[in-house]
Write a protein that holds these residues in place. Structure first.
Motif, PDB file in Angstrom:
ATOM      1  N   ALA A 181      10.862  -3.402  -6.211  1.00 27.05           N
ATOM      2  CA  ALA A 181      12.039  -2.392  -5.762  1.00 27.05           C
ATOM      3  C   ALA A 181      10.932  -1.135  -4.962  1.00 27.05           C
ATOM      4  CB  ALA A 181      12.443  -1.756  -7.217  1.00 27.05           C
ATOM      5  N   GLN A 182       9.978  -0.740  -5.584  1.00 26.02           N
ATOM      6  CA  GLN A 182       9.227   0.382  -4.917  1.00 26.02           C
ATOM      7  C   GLN A 182       8.461   0.044  -3.768  1.00 26.02           C
ATOM      8  OE1 GLN A 182       5.701   1.981  -7.157  1.00 26.02           O
ATOM      9  NE2 GLN A 182       4.773   0.259  -7.075  1.00 26.02           N
ATOM     10  N   PHE A 183       8.215  -1.437  -3.434  1.00 24.96           N
ATOM     11  CA  PHE A 183       7.720  -1.837  -2.211  1.00 24.96           C
ATOM     12  C   PHE A 183       8.668  -1.573  -1.057  1.00 24.96           C
ATOM     13  CE2 PHE A 183       4.721  -4.844  -4.736  1.00 24.96           C
ATOM     14  CZ  PHE A 183       3.967  -3.758  -5.121  1.00 24.96           C
ATOM     15  N   ARG A 184      10.016  -1.725  -1.476  1.00 24.09           N
ATOM     16  CA  ARG A 184      10.912  -1.586  -0.356  1.00 24.09           C
ATOM     17  C   ARG A 184      11.399  -0.267  -0.374  1.00 24.09           C
ATOM     18  NH1 ARG A 184      13.299  -5.575  -3.632  1.00 24.09           N
ATOM     19  NH2 ARG A 184      14.810  -4.316  -4.557  1.00 24.09           N
ATOM     20  N   THR A 185      10.554   0.685  -0.770  1.00 23.54           N
ATOM     21  CA  THR A 185      10.813   2.138  -0.262  1.00 23.54           C
ATOM     22  C   THR A 185      10.376   2.519   1.064  1.00 23.54           C
ATOM     23  OG1 THR A 185      11.043   2.699  -2.921  1.00 23.54           O
ATOM     24  CG2 THR A 185      10.795   4.576  -1.323  1.00 23.54           C
ATOM     25  N   ARG A 186      10.994   3.059   1.806  1.00 26.23           N
ATOM     26  CA  ARG A 186      10.526   3.326   3.128  1.00 26.23           C
ATOM     27  C   ARG A 186       9.554   4.429   3.137  1.00 26.23           C
ATOM     28  NH1 ARG A 186      15.005   4.236   7.725  1.00 26.23           N
ATOM     29  NH2 ARG A 186      15.098   2.190   7.230  1.00 26.23           N
ATOM     30  N   ASN A 187       9.577   5.727   2.567  1.00 19.40           N
ATOM     31  CA  ASN A 187       8.334   6.589   2.706  1.00 19.40           C
ATOM     32  C   ASN A 187       7.629   6.742   1.408  1.00 19.40           C
ATOM     33  OD1 ASN A 187       9.414   7.445   5.185  1.00 19.40           O
ATOM     34  ND2 ASN A 187      11.210   8.565   4.071  1.00 19.40           N
ATOM     35  N   ARG A 188       7.322   5.399   1.061  1.00 19.70           N
ATOM     36  CA  ARG A 188       6.310   5.388  -0.142  1.00 19.70           C
ATOM     37  C   ARG A 188       4.924   5.700   0.235  1.00 19.70           C
ATOM     38  NH1 ARG A 188       7.543   0.529   0.587  1.00 19.70           N
ATOM     39  NH2 ARG A 188       5.855  -0.247   1.818  1.00 19.70           N
ATOM     40  N   MET A 189       4.229   5.861  -0.685  1.00 21.08           N
ATOM     41  CA  MET A 189       2.869   6.291  -0.691  1.00 21.08           C
ATOM     42  C   MET A 189       2.020   4.887  -1.271  1.00 21.08           C
ATOM     43  SD  MET A 189       2.376  10.161  -1.341  1.00 21.08           S
ATOM     44  CE  MET A 189       0.500  10.064  -1.181  1.00 21.08           C
ATOM     45  N   ASP A 190       0.951   4.458  -0.829  1.00 21.37           N
ATOM     46  CA  ASP A 190       0.145   3.367  -1.424  1.00 21.37           C
ATOM     47  C   ASP A 190      -0.540   4.236  -2.860  1.00 21.37           C
ATOM     48  OD1 ASP A 190       0.938   1.695   0.369  1.00 21.37           O
ATOM     49  OD2 ASP A 190      -1.162   1.678   1.588  1.00 21.37           O
ATOM     50  N   ASN A 191      -0.631   3.404  -3.729  1.00 19.68           N
ATOM     51  CA  ASN A 191      -1.116   3.732  -5.112  1.00 19.68           C
ATOM     52  C   ASN A 191      -2.505   3.479  -5.250  1.00 19.68           C
ATOM     53  OD1 ASN A 191       1.299   5.012  -5.918  1.00 19.68           O
ATOM     54  ND2 ASN A 191       1.981   2.919  -6.635  1.00 19.68           N
ATOM     55  N   LEU A 192      -3.281   4.346  -6.013  1.00 15.60           N
ATOM     56  CA  LEU A 192      -4.941   3.817  -6.234  1.00 15.60           C
ATOM     57  C   LEU A 192      -5.563   3.348  -4.956  1.00 15.60           C
ATOM     58  CD1 LEU A 192      -4.261   2.134  -9.699  1.00 15.60           C
ATOM     59  CD2 LEU A 192      -5.022   4.516  -9.004  1.00 15.60           C
ATOM     60  N   GLU A 193      -5.567   4.255  -3.670  1.00 16.92           N
ATOM     61  CA  GLU A 193      -6.048   3.468  -2.610  1.00 16.92           C
ATOM     62  C   GLU A 193      -7.470   3.347  -2.705  1.00 16.92           C
ATOM     63  OE1 GLU A 193      -4.141   4.986   1.321  1.00 16.92           O
ATOM     64  OE2 GLU A 193      -3.880   6.660   0.000  1.00 16.92           O
ATOM     65  N   ASP A 194      -8.436   3.967  -3.390  1.00 18.51           N
ATOM     66  CA  ASP A 194      -9.813   3.943  -3.290  1.00 18.51           C
ATOM     67  C   ASP A 194     -10.185   3.113  -4.632  1.00 18.51           C
ATOM     68  OD1 ASP A 194      -9.967   5.528  -1.112  1.00 18.51           O
ATOM     69  OD2 ASP A 194      -9.828   7.331  -2.077  1.00 18.51           O
ATOM     70  N   PHE A 195      -9.237   2.671  -5.318  1.00 13.87           N
ATOM     71  CA  PHE A 195      -9.661   1.949  -6.676  1.00 13.87           C
ATOM     72  C   PHE A 195     -10.658   0.848  -6.594  1.00 13.87           C
ATOM     73  CE2 PHE A 195      -9.002  -0.950 -10.236  1.00 13.87           C
ATOM     74  CZ  PHE A 195      -9.170  -0.088 -11.355  1.00 13.87           C
ATOM     75  N   ASP A 196     -10.107   0.052  -5.476  1.00 17.68           N
ATOM     76  CA  ASP A 196     -11.084  -1.466  -5.200  1.00 17.68           C
ATOM     77  C   ASP A 196     -12.386  -0.801  -4.413  1.00 17.68           C
ATOM     78  OD1 ASP A 196      -9.089  -2.924  -6.532  1.00 17.68           O
ATOM     79  OD2 ASP A 196      -7.947  -3.047  -4.740  1.00 17.68           O
ATOM     80  N   GLN A 197     -12.664   0.131  -3.879  1.00 22.31           N
ATOM     81  CA  GLN A 197     -13.756   0.249  -3.452  1.00 22.31           C
ATOM     82  C   GLN A 197     -15.115   0.859  -4.413  1.00 22.31           C
ATOM     83  OE1 GLN A 197     -14.033  -0.055  -0.183  1.00 22.31           O
ATOM     84  NE2 GLN A 197     -12.080  -0.647  -0.509  1.00 22.31           N
ATOM     85  N   GLN A 198     -14.634   0.817  -5.648  1.00 19.65           N
ATOM     86  CA  GLN A 198     -15.679   1.324  -6.480  1.00 19.65           C
ATOM     87  C   GLN A 198     -16.580   0.169  -6.949  1.00 19.65           C
ATOM     88  OE1 GLN A 198     -13.803   3.330 -10.405  1.00 19.65           O
ATOM     89  NE2 GLN A 198     -12.130   2.086  -9.413  1.00 19.65           N
ATOM     90  N   ALA A 199     -17.777   0.352  -7.151  1.00 21.56           N
ATOM     91  CA  ALA A 199     -18.640  -0.889  -7.437  1.00 21.56           C
ATOM     92  C   ALA A 199     -18.445  -1.548  -8.741  1.00 21.56           C
ATOM     93  CB  ALA A 199     -20.355  -0.192  -7.207  1.00 21.56           C
ATOM     94  N   PHE A 200     -18.251  -0.698  -9.684  1.00 23.45           N
ATOM     95  CA  PHE A 200     -17.841  -1.287 -10.950  1.00 23.45           C
ATOM     96  C   PHE A 200     -16.562  -0.599 -11.377  1.00 23.45           C
ATOM     97  CE2 PHE A 200     -22.515  -1.401 -10.569  1.00 23.45           C
ATOM     98  CZ  PHE A 200     -22.703  -2.822 -10.981  1.00 23.45           C
ATOM     99  N   SER A 201     -15.740  -1.483 -12.216  1.00 23.30           N
ATOM    100  CA  SER A 201     -14.426  -1.028 -12.774  1.00 23.30           C
ATOM    101  C   SER A 201     -14.342  -1.891 -14.204  1.00 23.30           C
ATOM    102  CB  SER A 201     -13.210  -0.894 -11.889  1.00 23.30           C
ATOM    103  OG  SER A 201     -12.997  -2.450 -11.514  1.00 23.30           O
TER     104      SER A 201
END
Length: 260
Positions: free
Chosen positions: A22-42
């Motif tokens: 439902a939130q993906f279909r929102t037109r003016n939505r912001m991407d969440n955790l944009e830099d999360f996957d750029q971490q070397a370790f998590s």
């Protein structure tokens, strides 16, 4: 209780997936955790429901009679939990270490009374005195507490807004804390023995959903033991039990919810 837990995990993941869609279909939505996957370790943790069973290869002499299998197994439904450590290798590859604890109880039935015909001895067993197999002799409820340490190589696609699909595969080192492998008693004393240290391979697929504060991943994993888990009964034990089985290997299907 175990089946109920599995149903709860499925329902929770479906509801979250619907909410995420439902939130993906929102037109003016912001991407969440944009830099999360750029971490070397998590880091993170997971909960899972599982179905465990045995793959059984029978001994042709003691395990089958007139095209009928004399040893059968019944799967169980249980649960587990563990931790997640991720090392980012590239934009599309991650290395994951996901140690966890799995609980299981399986049932193996030995309908091997027909092996009385070997009481005078054969090339593979000494003579023995036949016994009438009662319920406690035929049925083994095998409890297992498994320390599962999988190392997985994850390949994922590009993010589509707040979701990302992936597949993973790897190997597991698994310790069975209830194996009874060092017991001097065997099935004649109602003690089922299996190997303590085991190796397996795993394959997994799932979809990662990104929320404001965390990443949720519903996934399905198959884990399949590579080594033979059976520990043979003592040489003087009649061929009613482990003599009827050539190979015994655990196979598991897990439904996992990961939180990172």
């Amino acid at each position: 209780m175990n089946k109920f837990l599995l149903k709860v995990l499925v329902l929770v993941s479906v509801n979250i997936a619907v909410f995420a869609d439902a939130q993906f279909r929102t037109r003016n939505r912001m991407d969440n955790l944009e830099d999360f996957d750029q971490q070397a370790f998590s880091w993170g943790f997971y909960l899972n429901g599982n179905s465990l069973d045995y793959r059984i290869v029978l001994n042709p002499r003691y395990g089958a009679r007139d095209n009928q299998n004399l040893v059968t197994s019944k799967p169980s439904y249980s649960f587990g939990a563990g931790l997640i450590g991720k090392w980012r290798l590239s934009d599309y590859l991650d290395l994951r270490l996901e140690p966890g604890l799995q609980f299981a109880q399986r049932q193996v039935t030995f309908n091997t009374q027909a092996n009385d015909i070997y009481q005078n001895g054969s090339l593979t067993n000494p003579p023995f005195f036949p016994i009438a197999l009662a319920e406690k002799d035929r049925v083994r409820d095998i409890k297992s507490t498994l320390v599962d340490i999988p190392v997985l190589l994850e390949f994922h696609g590009d993010r589509w807004y707040n979701s990302r699909p992936y597949i993973a595969g790897g190997v597991n080192y698994i310790v069975n804390l209830q194996s009874n492998s060092d017991s001097e008693d065997d099935n004649q004393q109602q003690v089922f023995r299996s190997t303590t240290h085991n190796f397996a391979w795993s394959a997994e697929m799932g979809i990662q959903f990104y929320f404001n504060k965390f990443k949720l991943t519903p996934a399905v994993r198959g884990t399949f033991f590579m080594n033979n888990e059976i520990v043979a009964d003592n040489p003087t034990t009649p061929p009613y039990w482990t003599a009827a089985v050539s190979t015994l290997q655990t196979r598991a299907i897990m439904f996992i919810l990961k939180f990172e």
